[in-house]
Design an enzyme around this catalytic site. Structure first.
Site, PDB file in Angstrom:
ATOM      1  N   TYR A 142       0.845  -1.205   0.000  1.00 44.75           N
ATOM      2  CA  TYR A 142       0.000   0.000   0.000  1.00 44.75           C
ATOM      3  C   TYR A 142       0.875   1.248   0.000  1.00 44.75           C
ATOM      4  O   TYR A 142       0.733   2.126  -0.851  1.00 44.75           O
ATOM      5  CB  TYR A 142      -0.900  -0.035   1.236  1.00 44.75           C
ATOM      6  CG  TYR A 142      -1.963   1.028   1.283  1.00 44.75           C
ATOM      7  CD1 TYR A 142      -2.975   1.078   0.326  1.00 44.75           C
ATOM      8  CD2 TYR A 142      -1.992   1.964   2.315  1.00 44.75           C
ATOM      9  CE1 TYR A 142      -3.975   2.049   0.394  1.00 44.75           C
ATOM     10  CE2 TYR A 142      -2.988   2.929   2.387  1.00 44.75           C
ATOM     11  CZ  TYR A 142      -3.974   2.971   1.423  1.00 44.75           C
ATOM     12  OH  TYR A 142      -4.969   3.930   1.499  1.00 44.75           O
ATOM     13  N   PRO A 180       2.222   1.858  12.687  1.00 41.03           N
ATOM     14  CA  PRO A 180       2.698   3.200  13.077  1.00 41.03           C
ATOM     15  C   PRO A 180       2.280   3.552  14.509  1.00 41.03           C
ATOM     16  O   PRO A 180       1.146   3.294  14.918  1.00 41.03           O
ATOM     17  CB  PRO A 180       2.026   4.116  12.055  1.00 41.03           C
ATOM     18  CG  PRO A 180       1.767   3.239  10.877  1.00 41.03           C
ATOM     19  CD  PRO A 180       1.468   1.889  11.432  1.00 41.03           C
TER      20      PRO A 180
END
Ligand code: UDP
Length: 312
Positions: A146, A275
């Protein structure tokens, strides 16, 4: 500007974009291949003479027998669960799919708006994220299909802007939520709401201290509209999102409270390359278009819960 092509029209954000552009008087042509889109998201538009739908995979070359003035390229898997299940398709829709759509824009002398993502910043080392930040991305990790797909597409968009003076805009879209997300979408808000409504365990990956900033979809599409129609911002790259940052464990508690749920909140294994913090700096888009998100997380979640009540 009169005619808009929306790729990914049956998707979550794409379908809301079709609604908004039609409500503003534009003719909209929607493309979707239904790899993750849902016909139900656009069914209500079938009687509109402003809307034309084509079941079309953008990785195939498109020849149109009508002209378009604006292309909004939103076709892509976007949920980590989905793009990890369809890794090659994700790379191809963002590489070959973007090439096909940008060539179509050039042939039509149309404006090209690309739906990029906050994922281009990877696991960012600066907060909040500004557009000038180059990111901290693992090029071979699970998310890379992605992240790198979107980074390639950004680079391609800028090549067409610089080499051919194509009128382009890149949108780095941060986490977005709202009605029309799939109950099995896999992203955190649908997962938590569905579990909470069923009084099942809400699963927090890791310790829940990681943060995200969630934008309600109505706010987001207004932001996209503003950037798409603004004159004189060719070649610009802007963050779009809501800077209200929340920890994932706090989000779980908030959803539990809003749904009045008896669910337990449990901790699961952390996921790889997740993240740790994400929050947009939106001063650039604010300066360029005056856009500002208006819907608070609590209010947006309450509306989203109402939508999911009929789905679970
Ligand atoms: N997450 C979670 N439980 C879930 C789904 C996601 O704790 O059922 C966490 C995930 O690990 C990440 C955050 O929620 O830290 C946002 O995940 P999502 O898949 O919604 O999007 P991302 O921002 O990671 O692309």
């Amino acid at each position: 500007m009169d005619t808009v092509l929306v790729t990914g029209a049956a998707g979550f954000v794409g379908s809301h974009l079709c609604d908004l552009f039609i409500s503003k008087g534009f003719k909209v042509i929607g493309f979707d291949s239904f790899i993750s889109g849902n016909l139900k998201n656009i069914e209500h538009l079938s009687c509109s003479d402003k809307f034309t739908f084509m079941n079309f995979d953008v990785t195939k070359e498109a020849k149109l027998n009508f002209r378009v003035d604006l292309i909004l390229h939103f076709a892509s898997l976007a949920s980590p669960v989905y793009y990890m299940n369809f890794p090659v398709e994700t790379l191809l829709v963002n590489s070959i799919g973007t090439l096909n759509m940008i060539r179509l824009a050039k042939d039509n002398n149309a404006r090209f708006v690309f739906a990029s993502t906050s994922e281009v910043y990877g696991d960012p080392l600066i907060h909040p994220q500004v557009e000038g930040y180059f990111g901290n991305v693992n090029p071979v990790g699970l998310r890379s299909v992605y992240d790198e797909g979107k980074r390639f597409a950004e680079s391609l968009t800028m090549a067409y802007f610089r080499k051919y003076s194509l009128d382009t805009r890149i949108l780095r879209i941060f986490n977005t939520y709202g009605p029309r997300m799939r109950p099995d979408d896999g992203r955190v808000i649908p997962n938590f709401i569905v579990k909470a409504l069923k009084n099942e365990d809400i699963e927090v990956y890791g310790d829940g201290s990681q943060t995200r900033s969630f934008c309600y979809v109505d706010d987001l599409v207004k932001g996209i509209f503003g950037v798409a129609i603004e004159e004189g911002i060719n070649g610009e790259i802007v963050n779009l999102g809501n800077p209200e940052e929340v920890g994932i464990l706090d989000l779980a508690n908030l959803i539990k409270e809003i749904t009045n749920s008896k669910s337990r909140i449990i901790s699961k294994e952390p996921v790889s390359d997740d993240p740790k913090r994400r929050c947009p700096d939106i001063s650039k888009v604010r300066r360029l278009t005056g856009w500002e998100p208006k819907v608070s997380l609590r209010k947006g979640l309450a509306r989203t819960v109402e939508y999911f009540k009929s789905k679970v």
